[in-house]
Design an enzyme around this catalytic site. Structure first.
Site, PDB file in Angstrom:
ATOM      1  N   SER A 155     -13.440  49.055  33.798  1.00  0.00           N
ATOM      2  CA  SER A 155     -12.353  49.955  34.193  1.00  0.00           C
ATOM      3  C   SER A 155     -12.686  50.539  35.561  1.00  0.00           C
ATOM      4  CB  SER A 155     -12.216  51.111  33.193  1.00  0.00           C
ATOM      5  OG  SER A 155     -11.357  52.109  33.691  1.00  0.00           O
ATOM      6  N   TYR A 204     -15.799  57.978  28.335  1.00  0.00           N
ATOM      7  CA  TYR A 204     -15.194  56.722  28.786  1.00  0.00           C
ATOM      8  C   TYR A 204     -15.823  56.249  30.098  1.00  0.00           C
ATOM      9  CZ  TYR A 204     -11.457  53.334  29.738  1.00  0.00           C
ATOM     10  OH  TYR A 204     -10.735  52.186  29.986  1.00  0.00           O
TER      11      TYR A 204
HETATM   12  N1  LIG Z   1      -4.661  50.459  29.919  1.00  0.00           N
HETATM   13  C1  LIG Z   1      -5.386  50.733  30.991  1.00  0.00           C
HETATM   14  O1  LIG Z   1      -4.891  51.325  31.970  1.00  0.00           O
HETATM   15  C2  LIG Z   1      -6.823  50.320  31.064  1.00  0.00           C
HETATM   16  C3  LIG Z   1      -7.507  50.597  32.259  1.00  0.00           C
HETATM   17  C4  LIG Z   1      -8.824  50.230  32.362  1.00  0.00           C
HETATM   18  C5  LIG Z   1      -9.455  49.582  31.313  1.00  0.00           C
HETATM   19  N2  LIG Z   1      -8.772  49.325  30.171  1.00  0.00           N
HETATM   20  C6  LIG Z   1      -9.496  48.661  29.092  1.00  0.00           C
HETATM   21  O2  LIG Z   1      -8.760  47.559  28.607  1.00  0.00           O
HETATM   22  C7  LIG Z   1      -9.080  47.321  27.241  1.00  0.00           C
HETATM   23  C8  LIG Z   1      -7.811  47.204  26.414  1.00  0.00           C
HETATM   24  O3  LIG Z   1      -7.122  48.431  26.512  1.00  0.00           O
HETATM   25  P1  LIG Z   1      -5.545  48.574  26.286  1.00  0.00           P
HETATM   26  O4  LIG Z   1      -5.052  49.377  27.427  1.00  0.00           O
HETATM   27  O5  LIG Z   1      -4.940  47.278  25.962  1.00  0.00           O
HETATM   28  O6  LIG Z   1      -5.576  49.546  25.009  1.00  0.00           O
HETATM   29  P2  LIG Z   1      -4.802  49.487  23.608  1.00  0.00           P
HETATM   30  O7  LIG Z   1      -3.415  49.032  23.795  1.00  0.00           O
HETATM   31  O8  LIG Z   1      -5.084  50.812  22.980  1.00  0.00           O
HETATM   32  O9  LIG Z   1      -5.593  48.349  22.809  1.00  0.00           O
HETATM   33  C9  LIG Z   1      -6.913  48.530  22.418  1.00  0.00           C
HETATM   34  C10 LIG Z   1      -7.306  47.332  21.578  1.00  0.00           C
HETATM   35  O10 LIG Z   1      -8.694  47.498  21.206  1.00  0.00           O
HETATM   36  C11 LIG Z   1      -8.800  47.293  19.815  1.00  0.00           C
HETATM   37  N3  LIG Z   1      -9.874  48.109  19.266  1.00  0.00           N
HETATM   38  C12 LIG Z   1     -10.122  49.436  19.446  1.00  0.00           C
HETATM   39  N4  LIG Z   1     -11.174  49.828  18.715  1.00  0.00           N
HETATM   40  C13 LIG Z   1     -11.602  48.705  18.057  1.00  0.00           C
HETATM   41  C14 LIG Z   1     -12.650  48.456  17.142  1.00  0.00           C
HETATM   42  N5  LIG Z   1     -13.476  49.419  16.745  1.00  0.00           N
HETATM   43  N6  LIG Z   1     -12.810  47.196  16.669  1.00  0.00           N
HETATM   44  C15 LIG Z   1     -11.977  46.205  17.043  1.00  0.00           C
HETATM   45  N7  LIG Z   1     -10.966  46.380  17.921  1.00  0.00           N
HETATM   46  C16 LIG Z   1     -10.780  47.621  18.409  1.00  0.00           C
HETATM   47  C17 LIG Z   1      -7.463  47.703  19.221  1.00  0.00           C
HETATM   48  O11 LIG Z   1      -7.256  46.978  18.019  1.00  0.00           O
HETATM   49  P3  LIG Z   1      -7.257  47.616  16.537  1.00  0.00           P
HETATM   50  O12 LIG Z   1      -6.939  49.072  16.675  1.00  0.00           O
HETATM   51  O13 LIG Z   1      -6.220  46.831  15.816  1.00  0.00           O
HETATM   52  O14 LIG Z   1      -8.636  47.347  16.020  1.00  0.00           O
HETATM   53  C18 LIG Z   1      -6.502  47.234  20.292  1.00  0.00           C
HETATM   54  O15 LIG Z   1      -6.142  45.880  20.078  1.00  0.00           O
HETATM   55  C19 LIG Z   1      -9.995  48.481  26.823  1.00  0.00           C
HETATM   56  O16 LIG Z   1     -11.337  48.076  26.895  1.00  0.00           O
HETATM   57  C20 LIG Z   1      -9.710  49.538  27.872  1.00  0.00           C
HETATM   58  O17 LIG Z   1     -10.774  50.423  28.058  1.00  0.00           O
HETATM   59  C21 LIG Z   1      -7.476  49.693  30.016  1.00  0.00           C
END
Ligand SMILES: NC(=O)c1ccc[n+]([C@@H]2O[C@H](COP(=O)([O-])OP(=O)(O)OC[C@H]3O[C@@H](n4cnc5c(N)ncnc54)[C@H](OP(=O)(O)O)[C@@H]3O)[C@@H](O)[C@H]2O)c1
Length: 260
Positions: free
Chosen positions: A141, A154
């Site tokens: 990130s 985070y």
């Molecule tokens: N959105 C942004 O702006 C952004 C920016 C920088 C980095 N990121 C990174 O991108 C990645 C995906 O984020 P997103 O934005 O797509 O978030 P999201 O929509 O909240 O999705 C998060 C995903 O992670 C899974 N997850 C969470 N805890 C888990 C666990 N203990 N075991 C297995 N799966 C788990 C969830 O699945 P379940 O709940 O079904 O298990 C869900 O599919 C993350 O690593 C986040 O830090 C996002």
């Protein structure tokens, strides 16, 4: 299906993981999709009319090492050794170190974002190095670049992701296995919806997935997406601490657990 490439993606039930699954599927990959909410993945796969022969779903909590390692091993047994593994599952919750309960949030964040990422790669490293090819993709990130007030769990976890992936990259340098670190800026997913601060260069998950796919295919070692956030991150890194602290002092904070 031999000869068809395979991608293993954690966090495939939502946001970035789901968009990556769609992008890799369009490129002809078979999918190994992992999350705790497997029903969400199945519903999405059905609604997207995926060919059942081209995907499999694995339920696992990445914070439970035995769980995610078993999912990786099940994937190898059922679908074969992946060409690409994307450790994408992650959580983002604000903390206040004065609050005892937030220490548990810190521990959970490291368990999911850091130990979970390494445990996602683990079952594939030996097979990939023996084969002499593969891509291990860590989702970091821009929050890794500097510590943001109220977001210590985070930011620390994601700078850990970047450093860990760099170590792994060095270890695998001559093996034919590439380690790709991708740092998203702000992407419109459930993880960012409800943030109380401005999110410059906000991207759709699909637009992000397109650029991430190209990055993985190219085997690029490190990339911030979108590039504008990469420039902003570099500038932020150069800012002297006093100026950075002042600039961040009025910024809204990431919601803590239970905050609405
Ligand atoms: N959105 C942004 O702006 C952004 C920016 C920088 C980095 N990121 C990174 O991108 C990645 C995906 O984020 P997103 O934005 O797509 O978030 P999201 O929509 O909240 O999705 C998060 C995903 O992670 C899974 N997850 C969470 N805890 C888990 C666990 N203990 N075991 C297995 N799966 C788990 C969830 O699945 P379940 O709940 O079904 O298990 C869900 O599919 C993350 O690593 C986040 O830090 C996002």
């Amino acid at each position: 299906m031999a000869g068809t490439p395979l991608v293993f993606i954690t966090g495939a039930s939502s946001g970035i993981g789901q968009a990556l699954a769609a992008r890799f599927y369009r490129a002809g990959y078979r999918l190994a999709l992992v999350a705790r909410r497997t029903a969400e993945i199945e519903a999405w796969a059905t609604a997207s009319r995926l060919d059942p022969a081209r995907y499999a779903v694995y339920g696992a909590d990445v914070a439970l090492t035995d769980d995610i390692v078993a999912a990786g091993e099940a994937c190898v047994a059922r679908q074969g050794l992946p060409d690409v593994v994307i450790a994408n599952a992650g959580i983002s919750i604000g903390i206040d170190t004065a609050e005892r309960s937030d220490l548990d949030v810190l521990a959970r964040t490291f368990a999911v974002n850091n130990i979970g990422l390494a445990a996602t790669f683990h079952p594939f490293v030996r097979g990939m190095t023996q084969r002499g090819s593969g891509r291990l993709v860590g989702i970091g990130s821009v929050a890794a670049i500097r510590g943001l007030p109220g977001h210590g769990a985070y930011c620390a976890s994601k700078s850990g992701v970047v450093a860990y992936c760099e170590s792994l990259r060095g270890e695998l340098r001559t093996s034919g296995v590439r380690v790709v670190t991708i740092c998203p800026g702000y992407i419109d997913t459930p993880l960012t919806q409800g943030n109380r601060y401005g999110m410059p260069f906000l991207m759709t998950p699909d637009a992000f997935a397109q650029q991430a796919f190209d990055t993985v295919e190219a085997g690029t070692s490190y990339r911030v997406i979108p590039w504008q956030m990469g420039v902003a991150a570099k500038l932020l890194r150069l800012l002297p601490n006093a100026l950075f602290d002042r600039a961040m002092s009025g910024r809204g904070r990431k919601k803590r657990l239970g905050e609405s």
